[in-house]
Design an enzyme around this catalytic site. Structure first.
Site, PDB file in Angstrom:
ATOM      1  N   TYR A 132      -2.110  -1.345   9.118  1.00 51.25           N
ATOM      2  CA  TYR A 132      -0.965  -1.988   8.454  1.00 51.25           C
ATOM      3  C   TYR A 132      -0.058  -2.676   9.464  1.00 51.25           C
ATOM      4  CZ  TYR A 132      -2.194   1.742   5.067  1.00 51.25           C
ATOM      5  OH  TYR A 132      -2.848   2.598   4.222  1.00 51.25           O
ATOM      6  N   HIS A 171       0.842  -1.209   0.000  1.00 53.10           N
ATOM      7  CA  HIS A 171       0.000   0.000   0.000  1.00 53.10           C
ATOM      8  C   HIS A 171       0.872   1.252   0.000  1.00 53.10           C
ATOM      9  CE1 HIS A 171      -3.718  -2.143   1.352  1.00 53.10           C
ATOM     10  NE2 HIS A 171      -2.818  -2.973   1.876  1.00 53.10           N
ATOM     11  N   LYS A 214      -8.836   1.177  -6.367  1.00 55.11           N
ATOM     12  CA  LYS A 214      -7.953   2.261  -5.940  1.00 55.11           C
ATOM     13  C   LYS A 214      -6.630   2.188  -6.694  1.00 55.11           C
ATOM     14  CE  LYS A 214      -9.941   2.448  -1.382  1.00 55.11           C
ATOM     15  NZ  LYS A 214      -9.931   2.017  -0.005  1.00 55.11           N
ATOM     16  N   CYS A 262      -3.780   2.741  -5.233  1.00 52.46           N
ATOM     17  CA  CYS A 262      -2.829   2.280  -4.225  1.00 52.46           C
ATOM     18  C   CYS A 262      -2.163   0.967  -4.653  1.00 52.46           C
ATOM     19  CB  CYS A 262      -3.598   2.080  -2.921  1.00 52.46           C
ATOM     20  SG  CYS A 262      -2.617   1.449  -1.563  1.00 52.46           S
ATOM     21  N   HIS A 285      -2.410  -3.341  -3.514  1.00 58.98           N
ATOM     22  CA  HIS A 285      -3.805  -3.145  -3.122  1.00 58.98           C
ATOM     23  C   HIS A 285      -4.706  -3.019  -4.357  1.00 58.98           C
ATOM     24  CE1 HIS A 285      -6.738  -0.516  -0.493  1.00 58.98           C
ATOM     25  NE2 HIS A 285      -7.270  -1.656  -0.869  1.00 58.98           N
TER      26      HIS A 285
END
Ligand SMILES: [Zn+2]
Length: 140
Positions: A39, A10, A121, A123, A115
């Site tokens: 995380y 990420h 996304k 990310c 991710h």
């Protein structure tokens, strides 16, 4: 220990050059009503590795894939206009790579992902399959 089947990369989606601490991220996640930082590892802007949520506990970083995964974030991932940008510094790149190698070695059943392979996304703002193809191929 949980059974680990995925390692997921990420970004914090914070602007390039902005220093963000583990405590900052933890506070954002507590504010969302989570029990702790989502995380397991944070690679800060200087490339230093910081521990987040204990590995033995499932994280909160990738909807639907938290149970068997390890979540790693680097600080950055967007430009000053908050548009996705690979902002990794040389130190961050090096630290991410060595952390990934360590974890892939320790959890040989795990596969490596970004991710964005599990959501729409951007990310982590780079292509994990392409960037770490050598590592992924090595552990196949
Ligand atoms: Zn993410």
């Amino acid at each position: 220990m949980r059974k680990i089947n995925k390692i997921i990369i990420h970004c914090t989606a914070t602007p390039e050059g902005r220093d963000v601490s583990v405590d900052d991220i933890r506070q954002w996640h507590l504010d969302r009503g989570w029990s702790d930082i989502g995380y397991h590892y944070v690679v800060d802007i200087n490339g230093h590795l910081k521990e987040g949520r204990p590995l033995r506990r499932a994280g909160a970083h990738t909807r639907g894939y938290n149970k068997g995964s390890i979540g790693i974030t680097y600080v950055g991932g967007v430009d000053e206009n908050l548009s996705p940008k690979d902002t990794r510094t040389e130190n961050q790149e090096g630290r991410l790579r060595s952390l990934i190698l360590d974890l892939m070695d320790k959890y040989p059943d795990a596969t490596l992902h970004g991710h964005n392979e599990f959501s729409n996304k951007a990310c982590p703002s780079f292509d994990v399959q392409k960037e770490y193809k050598d590592i992924i191929d090595f552990f196949k």
